[in-house]
Scaffold this active site. Structure first.
Site, PDB file in Angstrom:
ATOM      1  CG  HIS A 199      -2.082   0.925   1.128  1.00 39.19           C
ATOM      2  ND1 HIS A 199      -2.124   1.989   0.255  1.00 39.19           N
ATOM      3  CD2 HIS A 199      -3.262   0.964   1.811  1.00 39.19           C
ATOM      4  CE1 HIS A 199      -3.273   2.632   0.396  1.00 39.19           C
ATOM      5  NE2 HIS A 199      -3.987   2.017   1.338  1.00 39.19           N
ATOM      6  CG  HIS A 225      -5.647   6.109  -0.922  1.00 40.12           C
ATOM      7  ND1 HIS A 225      -6.306   4.908  -0.988  1.00 40.12           N
ATOM      8  CD2 HIS A 225      -5.875   6.725  -2.107  1.00 40.12           C
ATOM      9  CE1 HIS A 225      -6.920   4.793  -2.157  1.00 40.12           C
ATOM     10  NE2 HIS A 225      -6.659   5.894  -2.851  1.00 40.12           N
ATOM     11  CE1 TYR A 272      -4.200   5.744   5.973  1.00 38.90           C
ATOM     12  CE2 TYR A 272      -4.601   4.923   3.756  1.00 38.90           C
ATOM     13  CZ  TYR A 272      -5.080   5.368   4.975  1.00 38.90           C
ATOM     14  OH  TYR A 272      -6.439   5.450   5.188  1.00 38.90           O
TER      15      TYR A 272
END
Length: 378
Positions: free
Chosen positions: A188, A191, A193
Site C-alpha cells: 500500500h 492515499h 499513508y
C-alpha cells in the site's frame, strides 16, 4: 436445446471487454474485474475473524482476483480500530481459513500490506508513543468518512537509521502473508499513508537521503519493494499508488513527474503489477473522462497495469477495450454486489451500497447480507 441456447448466450455476453480472460504472470484470471482493497473494521484486536471467511468467499468465483482490506504490518503501523494485522503468529493462523475458502472456490488472493504513518494517534501506538512518519508535521484537522479517527497526534520524523527497520516490517509481513497461504501481496503506497508520506513533497520535508529530490523521496518506497521482492519473489508482488491524490492531506507539486518516475523505477524489480488510482475519487454514476492522466504510467510500466477510481460497468469496459489498463478494481460496487462479475456480464441491476455500514463491527449487516441475483448462490 435450452442448454445450447444458454451456452450461446454466455459466449455472446463474454465478449464484453471486462469479461475477457487475462494472464497475469502465472495467474490465469477469468475476467478483468478485481475486488479492490476495502477497509471494513471487523477484525477484533487486529486479528481477522471467522466471519471474513464468508465475506471473501461470497465474492469469489473461479479465476477472480481479490485483494484484502489494508492489513497492518506492525504495532507502529496501526491507525484505525479493528483492522487486520499480519505481524503475529495469531494473525497468520487466523488468515489461513479465510485464504483457504477463497482458494477452494478458485480465487487468486493477495494481501495488501499497510503502514498508516502519521494517520494515527498516540492511543494506537506502543506505549502511547507518537506516530512515525517522514515528517514531524501533523496532518491538518479533518473529519474522514465512517468511524475513522478524527484526531491525529503530531508525528515523529523517522531517523534515517530507523527506516531499514520499517522496511523490514514490510518484508516480514510479506513473508507472513505467504505463510498464511496468500498468492502474493500488494504494497500500500497510496492515499497519504506512510509510503505516500515519503513520496509526496507537500509532506516530506526531509533534508537527508530520503527527502528533497524526487529520487530521494521515492527511495523508501523502492526499498520496500526490493525487500519484499527479495523475500517472496517479484511474481507475487504488486503496489498501489495514488500520485495525483491529495487524500489524507498528502499531495505533490508535480504528480505527473512522480507517477512516471515510480512507474519506470518499478520495472527494475520486475514486479507483477502496478495498481494506480485515478486523480479524483469518482462516485458511481459520475461521468469518467478519458483517463489520460494515467497513460504515462500505463505506457512506462512493463507489467500488468490495474486502475481504480469509482468506475461503473461502462467505464471499465471502455478502459479495457481502449487499452488504458489490463484490470479494473471495483470497491463499493463489489462490496454491495458479491456477484458483481455476473451482474456486469448480464448487465443486471446492482444493489445499492449503504455507506453507514462500511466501517462497523457487525459481522453480518452491511458485510455478508447483500443479496445475490440468485439467492441460493454462495
Amino acid at each position: 436445446m435450452r442448454g445450447e441456447e444458454r451456452r450461446g448466450e454466455e459466449v455472446e455476453m463474454s465478449k464484453i471487454p471486462l469479461m475477457t480472460p487475462y494472464k497475469m504472470g502465472k495467474f490465469d484470471l477469468s475476467h478483468r474485474i478485481v475486488l479492490a482493497p476495502l477497509t471494513r473494521q471487523r477484525s477484533y484486536n487486529y486479528v481477522p475473524q471467522p466471519h471474513a471467511i464468508l465475506y471473501y468467499s461470497q465474492r469469489t468465483t473461479n479465476g477472480v482476483f481479490l485483494i484484502t482490506e489494508a492489513t497492518v504490518v506492525s504495532e507502529t503501523a496501526r491507525g484505525y480500530p479493528d483492522t487486520p494485522g499480519i505481524w503475529t503468529k495469531e494473525q497468520v493462523e487466523a488468515w489461513k481459513p479465510i485464504v483457504k475458502a477463497v482458494h477452494d472456490k478458485g480465487g487468486i488472493f493477495f494481501c495488501q500490506i499497510w503502514h498508516v504513518g502519521r494517520i494515527s494517534n498516540n492511543d494506537f501506538q506502543p506505549n502511547g508513543q507518537a506516530p512515525i512518519s517522514s515528517t514531524d508535521k501533523p496532518i491538518r484537522p479533518e473529519v474522514p468518512n465512517g468511524s475513522f479517527t478524527t484526531e491525529y497526534s503530531p508525528p515523529r520524523q523517522l531517523r534515517a537509521v530507523e527506516i531499514p527497520l520499517v522496511v523490514n516490517d514490510f518484508r516480514l509481513a510479506a513473508k507472513n502473508a505467504i505463510e498464511a497461504g496468500f498468492d502474493g501481496v500488494e504494497i500500500h503506497g497510496a492515499h497519504g499513508y506512510l509510503i505516500d508520506q515519503f513520496l509526496k513533497d507537500q509532506v516530506n520535508d526531509r533534508t537527508d537521503e530520503y527527502g528533497g529530490t524526487l529520487e530521494n523521496r521515492c527511495r523508501f518506497a523502492l526499498e520496500v519493494v526490493e525487500a519484499v521482492v527479495n523475500e517472496i519473489g517479484p511474481d507475487r508482488v504488486g503496489i498501489r499508488l495514488s500520485p495525483y491524490s491529495n487524500y489524507n492531506d498528502c499531495g505533490d507539486s508535480n504528480p505527473e513527474k512522480l507517477a512516471l518516475y515510480m512507474a519506470e523505477s518499478l520495472n527494475k524489480y520486475n514486479i507483477l503489477y502496478c495498481h494506480a488510482v485515478e486523480p479524483r475519487m469518482i462516485k458511481p454514476g459520475e461521468k469518467l473522462e478519458t483517463p489520460y492522466s494515467l497513460l504515462p504510467m500505463r505506457r512506462a510500466f512493463k507489467g500488468t497495469f490495474m486502475v481504480a477510481g469509482g468506475y461503473i460497468r461502462e467505464d471499465g469496459n471502455r478502459i479495457v477495450e481502449e487499452n488504458f489498463a489490463d484490470l479494473v478494481a471495483y470497491g463499493r460496487l463489489f462490496l454491495a454486489n458479491p456477484d458483481l462479475p455476473r451482474r456486469f456480464e448480464l448487465n443486471a441491476p446492482l444493489n445499492k451500497y449503504n455507506s453507514s455500514t462500511f466501517y462497523t463491527s457487525d459481522p453480518v449487516v452491511g458485510y455478508t447480507d447483500y443479496p445475490f441475483l440468485d439467492s441460493n448462490a454462495l
